[in-house]
Design a protein around this motif. Structure first.
Motif, PDB file in Angstrom:
ATOM      1  N   LEU A 166       4.736  -0.221  47.976  1.00 34.30           N
ATOM      2  CA  LEU A 166       5.447   1.078  48.038  1.00 34.30           C
ATOM      3  C   LEU A 166       6.491   0.689  49.191  1.00 34.30           C
ATOM      4  CD1 LEU A 166       2.816   3.927  48.233  1.00 34.30           C
ATOM      5  CD2 LEU A 166       3.881   2.941  46.410  1.00 34.30           C
ATOM      6  N   ALA A 167       6.845  -0.484  49.209  1.00 32.86           N
ATOM      7  CA  ALA A 167       8.051  -0.709  50.304  1.00 32.86           C
ATOM      8  C   ALA A 167       9.406  -0.468  49.583  1.00 32.86           C
ATOM      9  CB  ALA A 167       8.077  -2.356  50.428  1.00 32.86           C
ATOM     10  N   MET A 168      10.347  -0.016  50.400  1.00 32.44           N
ATOM     11  CA  MET A 168      11.502   0.414  49.957  1.00 32.44           C
ATOM     12  C   MET A 168      12.408  -0.823  50.107  1.00 32.44           C
ATOM     13  SD  MET A 168      14.472   2.325  52.112  1.00 32.44           S
ATOM     14  CE  MET A 168      14.112   4.114  52.135  1.00 32.44           C
ATOM     15  N   LEU A 169      13.003  -1.420  48.855  1.00 35.28           N
ATOM     16  CA  LEU A 169      13.605  -2.580  48.804  1.00 35.28           C
ATOM     17  C   LEU A 169      14.997  -2.339  48.918  1.00 35.28           C
ATOM     18  CD1 LEU A 169      11.928  -4.652  45.973  1.00 35.28           C
ATOM     19  CD2 LEU A 169      11.259  -4.370  48.396  1.00 35.28           C
ATOM     20  N   GLY A 170      15.721  -1.062  48.576  1.00 36.86           N
ATOM     21  CA  GLY A 170      17.000  -0.505  48.657  1.00 36.86           C
ATOM     22  C   GLY A 170      17.275   0.280  47.740  1.00 36.86           C
ATOM     23  N   PHE A 171      18.637   0.106  47.099  1.00 38.07           N
ATOM     24  CA  PHE A 171      18.814   1.354  46.110  1.00 38.07           C
ATOM     25  C   PHE A 171      19.603   0.535  45.056  1.00 38.07           C
ATOM     26  CE2 PHE A 171      23.097   2.144  48.871  1.00 38.07           C
ATOM     27  CZ  PHE A 171      23.954   1.476  48.034  1.00 38.07           C
ATOM     28  N   CYS A 172      19.567   1.091  43.932  1.00 40.68           N
ATOM     29  CA  CYS A 172      20.039   0.671  42.643  1.00 40.68           C
ATOM     30  C   CYS A 172      20.491   1.841  41.877  1.00 40.68           C
ATOM     31  CB  CYS A 172      19.183  -0.325  41.818  1.00 40.68           C
ATOM     32  SG  CYS A 172      20.220  -1.134  40.510  1.00 40.68           S
ATOM     33  N   GLY A 173      21.320   1.876  41.011  1.00 39.73           N
ATOM     34  CA  GLY A 173      21.708   3.057  40.055  1.00 39.73           C
ATOM     35  C   GLY A 173      22.919   3.196  39.804  1.00 39.73           C
ATOM     36  N   LEU A 174      23.221   4.540  39.261  1.00 41.56           N
ATOM     37  CA  LEU A 174      24.792   4.957  38.769  1.00 41.56           C
ATOM     38  C   LEU A 174      25.540   5.839  39.726  1.00 41.56           C
ATOM     39  CD1 LEU A 174      22.843   5.582  35.355  1.00 41.56           C
ATOM     40  CD2 LEU A 174      24.484   3.547  36.005  1.00 41.56           C
ATOM     41  N   LYS A 175      26.668   5.594  39.943  1.00 47.26           N
ATOM     42  CA  LYS A 175      27.384   6.859  40.465  1.00 47.26           C
ATOM     43  C   LYS A 175      28.785   6.735  39.576  1.00 47.26           C
ATOM     44  CE  LYS A 175      30.001   4.620  44.512  1.00 47.26           C
ATOM     45  NZ  LYS A 175      31.360   4.546  43.738  1.00 47.26           N
ATOM     46  N   ARG A 176      29.550   7.457  40.224  1.00 47.62           N
ATOM     47  CA  ARG A 176      31.231   7.451  39.434  1.00 47.62           C
ATOM     48  C   ARG A 176      32.095   6.959  40.202  1.00 47.62           C
ATOM     49  NH1 ARG A 176      31.133  10.747  34.664  1.00 47.62           N
ATOM     50  NH2 ARG A 176      28.755  11.255  34.381  1.00 47.62           N
ATOM     51  N   VAL A 177      32.931   5.861  39.656  1.00 51.64           N
ATOM     52  CA  VAL A 177      33.941   5.216  40.452  1.00 51.64           C
ATOM     53  C   VAL A 177      34.779   6.545  41.342  1.00 51.64           C
ATOM     54  CG1 VAL A 177      36.040   4.068  40.369  1.00 51.64           C
ATOM     55  CG2 VAL A 177      34.286   3.621  38.749  1.00 51.64           C
ATOM     56  N   ASN A 178      34.756   6.283  42.593  1.00 48.42           N
ATOM     57  CA  ASN A 178      35.592   7.185  43.495  1.00 48.42           C
ATOM     58  C   ASN A 178      36.276   6.434  44.578  1.00 48.42           C
ATOM     59  OD1 ASN A 178      33.165   5.913  44.961  1.00 48.42           O
ATOM     60  ND2 ASN A 178      33.283   7.650  46.229  1.00 48.42           N
ATOM     61  N   ALA A 179      36.881   5.197  44.107  1.00 45.30           N
ATOM     62  CA  ALA A 179      37.741   4.529  44.844  1.00 45.30           C
ATOM     63  C   ALA A 179      39.115   5.168  44.591  1.00 45.30           C
ATOM     64  CB  ALA A 179      37.752   3.113  44.498  1.00 45.30           C
ATOM     65  N   PRO A 180      39.841   4.984  45.597  1.00 39.59           N
ATOM     66  CA  PRO A 180      41.417   5.509  45.208  1.00 39.59           C
ATOM     67  C   PRO A 180      41.968   4.009  44.546  1.00 39.59           C
ATOM     68  CG  PRO A 180      41.319   4.675  47.722  1.00 39.59           C
ATOM     69  CD  PRO A 180      39.781   4.708  47.063  1.00 39.59           C
TER      70      PRO A 180
ATOM     71  N   THR B 265      43.138   3.613  41.366  1.00 35.15           N
ATOM     72  CA  THR B 265      42.553   2.871  40.352  1.00 35.15           C
ATOM     73  C   THR B 265      42.394   3.853  39.027  1.00 35.15           C
ATOM     74  OG1 THR B 265      40.570   1.850  39.091  1.00 35.15           O
ATOM     75  CG2 THR B 265      40.116   2.963  41.174  1.00 35.15           C
ATOM     76  N   SER B 266      42.783   3.319  37.795  1.00 34.41           N
ATOM     77  CA  SER B 266      42.393   4.128  36.663  1.00 34.41           C
ATOM     78  C   SER B 266      41.155   4.541  36.310  1.00 34.41           C
ATOM     79  CB  SER B 266      43.188   3.381  35.794  1.00 34.41           C
ATOM     80  OG  SER B 266      42.693   2.412  35.202  1.00 34.41           O
ATOM     81  N   LEU B 267      40.067   3.887  37.045  1.00 32.82           N
ATOM     82  CA  LEU B 267      38.689   3.719  36.754  1.00 32.82           C
ATOM     83  C   LEU B 267      37.939   5.043  37.437  1.00 32.82           C
ATOM     84  CD1 LEU B 267      37.775   0.084  37.264  1.00 32.82           C
ATOM     85  CD2 LEU B 267      38.106   1.167  35.267  1.00 32.82           C
ATOM     86  N   THR B 268      38.741   6.017  37.979  1.00 34.52           N
ATOM     87  CA  THR B 268      38.073   7.053  38.789  1.00 34.52           C
ATOM     88  C   THR B 268      37.258   7.832  37.766  1.00 34.52           C
ATOM     89  OG1 THR B 268      39.993   7.243  40.327  1.00 34.52           O
ATOM     90  CG2 THR B 268      38.651   9.022  40.012  1.00 34.52           C
ATOM     91  N   GLY B 269      36.170   8.278  37.915  1.00 31.97           N
ATOM     92  CA  GLY B 269      35.159   8.917  37.234  1.00 31.97           C
ATOM     93  C   GLY B 269      34.378   8.181  36.303  1.00 31.97           C
ATOM     94  N   GLU B 270      34.667   6.944  36.289  1.00 32.82           N
ATOM     95  CA  GLU B 270      33.650   6.398  35.173  1.00 32.82           C
ATOM     96  C   GLU B 270      32.247   5.931  35.647  1.00 32.82           C
ATOM     97  OE1 GLU B 270      35.645   3.267  33.326  1.00 32.82           O
ATOM     98  OE2 GLU B 270      37.408   4.223  32.571  1.00 32.82           O
ATOM     99  N   PHE B 271      31.552   5.671  34.961  1.00 28.26           N
ATOM    100  CA  PHE B 271      29.934   5.227  35.430  1.00 28.26           C
ATOM    101  C   PHE B 271      30.182   4.020  35.981  1.00 28.26           C
ATOM    102  CE2 PHE B 271      28.908   8.291  32.184  1.00 28.26           C
ATOM    103  CZ  PHE B 271      27.803   8.801  32.616  1.00 28.26           C
TER     104      PHE B 271
END
Ligand SMILES: CC(C)(COP(=O)(O)OP(=O)(O)OC[C@H]1O[C@@H](n2cnc3c(N)ncnc32)[C@H](O)[C@@H]1OP(=O)(O)O)[C@@H](O)C(=O)NCCC(=O)NCCS
Length: 200
Positions: free
Chosen positions: A73-87, A89-95
């Motif tokens: 049950l050790a917490m190793l970190g995180f992993c997953g999916l967000k949306r691009v939120n960097a300024p 770039t045309s990728l904004t909002g992509e998975f």
């Protein structure tokens, strides 16, 4: 409250719950983990990042979930999916798939295992047309993982993030299309060569 999002052979991906932020800071806000992420962060920067993680879950139903090891049950970190939120770039909002693991867990295939589960969710439950991953040239382990997942380098999508120091620019982009995931997934599941690696 901390519900399971996905389960793999050795890991559980679950929602964040009370107490996770403190434990995450203790184990992951370290110089080596943060080497390519702008260095160790102060408390307000950490809080803002955690709030953004909560916001993705609230707004999109997915985020960088907590990765827990089933055996202890050790917490190793995180992993997953967000949306691009960097300024800038045309990728904004992509998975966007992403990962951050405790240093004492590196090199055991945990990130690959969690990332495969995340991409299954992206192309399954969330019906993403494609998923990007963002890093910097120097982050060899993260780049290697992107390649291992079958993501293709897309230099045409690279961009400069004005918030970041020169060493952390440009942001470099990898991308995987939904149609390519079944074959890429099969290849990603193959264990690395267990044979001798010393060619000296
Ligand atoms: C990137 C990170 C998540 C990888 O975690 P991990 O659990 O060690 O990754 P895995 O064991 O699943 O390995 C994935 C691949 O990367 C390779 N790899 C791991 N560390 C590496 C390194 N330092 N240099 C080159 N390749 C490396 C592995 O060999 C493996 O490839 P293979 O299967 O072909 O052998 C981890 O190093 C980390 O948390 N880094 C700090 C946070 C970070 O930079 N996050 C990414 C921001 S873009």
């Amino acid at each position: 409250m901390g519900e399971v999002v996905s389960e793999t052979e050795r890991l559980v991906l679950r929602n964040w719950r009370s107490g996770d932020r403190e434990e995450f800071v203790r184990n992951l806000n370290t110089p080596s983990v943060m080497r390519w992420l702008g260095g160790v962060q102060d408390a307000s920067t950490c809080t803002a990042a955690f709030d953004r993680i909560d916001g993705f879950q609230r707004d999109f139903g997915h985020t960088f979930w907590i990765v827990e090891r089933k055996s202890d049950l050790a917490m190793l970190g995180f992993c997953g999916l967000k949306r691009v939120n960097a300024p800038n770039t045309s990728l904004t909002g992509e998975f966007e798939v992403g990962w951050r693991f405790r240093e004492d867990s590196w090199g055991q295939g945990y990130a690959r295992e969690a990332a495969i589960a995340s991409l299954d969710l992206a192309f399954g439950r969330f019906a993403a047309p494609h998923v990007v991953a963002l890093t910097v040239e120097g982050n060899a382990s993260s780049r290697r993982l992107m390649q291992r997942l079958g993501m293709g380098r897309r230099a045409d999508l690279d961009f400069n993030d004005p918030r970041l120091a020169a060493e952390l620019n440009p942001t470099i982009v990898y991308r995987l299309d939904a149609a390519n995931w079944p074959a890429a997934r099969s290849a990603a599941l193959v264990q690395p060569d267990a044979g001798p690696t010393d060619s000296a």
